[in-house]
Enzyme design. Structure first.
Site, short mmCIF file in Angstrom:
data_model
loop_
_atom_site.label_atom_id
_atom_site.label_comp_id
_atom_site.label_asym_id
_atom_site.label_seq_id
_atom_site.Cartn_x
_atom_site.Cartn_y
_atom_site.Cartn_z
N ASP A 1 0.87 -1.17 0.00
CA ASP A 1 0.00 0.00 0.00
C ASP A 1 0.92 1.23 0.00
OD1 ASP A 1 0.93 0.24 2.61
OD2 ASP A 1 -1.06 0.30 3.54
N HIS A 2 0.32 2.40 0.22
CA HIS A 2 1.10 3.65 0.18
C HIS A 2 2.20 3.66 1.26
CE1 HIS A 2 -2.26 4.00 2.93
NE2 HIS A 2 -1.58 4.91 3.61
N CYS B 1 3.30 -3.06 4.12
CA CYS B 1 2.39 -1.99 4.51
C CYS B 1 3.03 -1.28 5.70
CB CYS B 1 0.98 -2.52 4.79
SG CYS B 1 0.81 -3.59 6.22
N GLY B 2 2.26 -0.52 6.46
CA GLY B 2 2.87 0.22 7.57
C GLY B 2 3.43 -0.70 8.64
N THR B 3 2.61 -1.66 9.06
CA THR B 3 3.01 -2.59 10.12
C THR B 3 3.32 -3.99 9.62
OG1 THR B 3 0.71 -3.23 10.41
CG2 THR B 3 1.53 -1.43 11.82
N GLY B 4 2.84 -4.32 8.43
CA GLY B 4 2.91 -5.70 7.94
C GLY B 4 1.72 -6.53 8.42
N GLY C 1 -1.71 -5.68 8.70
CA GLY C 1 -2.91 -5.64 7.86
C GLY C 1 -2.73 -6.53 6.64
N HIS D 1 9.65 -24.39 8.31
CA HIS D 1 8.66 -25.17 9.06
C HIS D 1 7.21 -24.94 8.64
CE1 HIS D 1 11.40 -26.04 12.79
NE2 HIS D 1 11.92 -26.45 11.65
N HIS E 1 6.74 -31.47 9.36
CA HIS E 1 6.21 -30.13 9.11
C HIS E 1 5.16 -30.15 8.00
CE1 HIS E 1 9.14 -28.71 11.89
NE2 HIS E 1 10.12 -29.25 11.17
C1 RB5 Z 1 -1.89 2.69 6.56
O1 RB5 Z 1 -1.91 3.88 7.27
C2 RB5 Z 1 -1.70 1.52 7.51
O2 RB5 Z 1 -2.84 1.36 8.29
C3 RB5 Z 1 -1.39 0.27 6.74
O3 RB5 Z 1 -0.27 0.47 5.96
C4 RB5 Z 1 -1.08 -0.98 7.57
O4 RB5 Z 1 -0.12 -0.69 8.53
C5 RB5 Z 1 -2.20 -1.72 8.08
O5 RB5 Z 1 -2.05 -2.75 8.73
#
Ligand code: RB5
Length: 150
Positions: free
Chosen positions: A11-12, A68-71, A73, A101, A136
């Site tokens: 994503d962005h 993504c921002g956190t991985g 989502g 595994h 596994h």
């Molecule tokens: C976008 O702001 C953020 O929510 C997305 O990249 C991600 O981190 C979601 O899990």
């Protein structure tokens, strides 16, 4: 040995990391299948999780990396897709062992969690490790059973 084809999608928030990984993978001789996004303009990560995962399921890529921002989502979305085993990792040990595994076929990275240097170490561990099979394989089969009962 021919190097793998790696699907990338973001994503962005993950876009700059995706672009950096594309450059590194290409320099290292991997083929890259880029499923977008194409800019840092706000967009929805589940859309790109699906685009990247489809490339693996359709046999157009061996493995996929989603940013993504956190991985998180991306990993939640990807794991809704039948046949996808996505792992969100920020340590190299997990990135390696999820291939050994869990036969993970998707690595999810948080661009706001890991820097480009660590991200590259994670990707390297992931794409150079192979499934160990044996006991596994039974466990991965049980995951597929769970999926089929839903
Ligand atoms: C976008 O702001 C953020 O929510 C997305 O990249 C991600 O981190 C979601 O899990």
């Amino acid at each position: 040995m021919e190097k793998k084809t790696i699907a990338l999608a973001s994503d962005h928030a993950g876009f700059p990391l995706k672009e950096a990984l594309k450059k590194k993978l290409t320099e290292e001789g991997y083929a890259v299948a880029d499923a977008g996004c194409d800019s840092a303009e706000s967009c929805d990560y589940p859309v790109y999780a699906e685009k990247g995962c489809r490339l693996v399921l359709e046999g157009k890529a061996d493995l996929c990396v989603l940013c993504c921002g956190t991985g998180v989502g991306m990993s939640i979305a990807a794991n809704k897709i039948r046949g996808i085993r996505a792992a969100c990792c920020s340590d190299v040990f997990s990135a390696r062992y999820t291939r050994l595994h869990n036969d993970a076929n998707v690595l999810c990275l948080g661009a706001r969690v890991v820097g480009e240097g660590l991200a590259w170490e994670l990707v390297t561990a992931f794409v150079t490790s192979g499934f160990e099979g044996g006991k596994h394989a039974r466990r991965v089969g049980l995951i597929a059973d769970l999926e089929n009962r839903e």
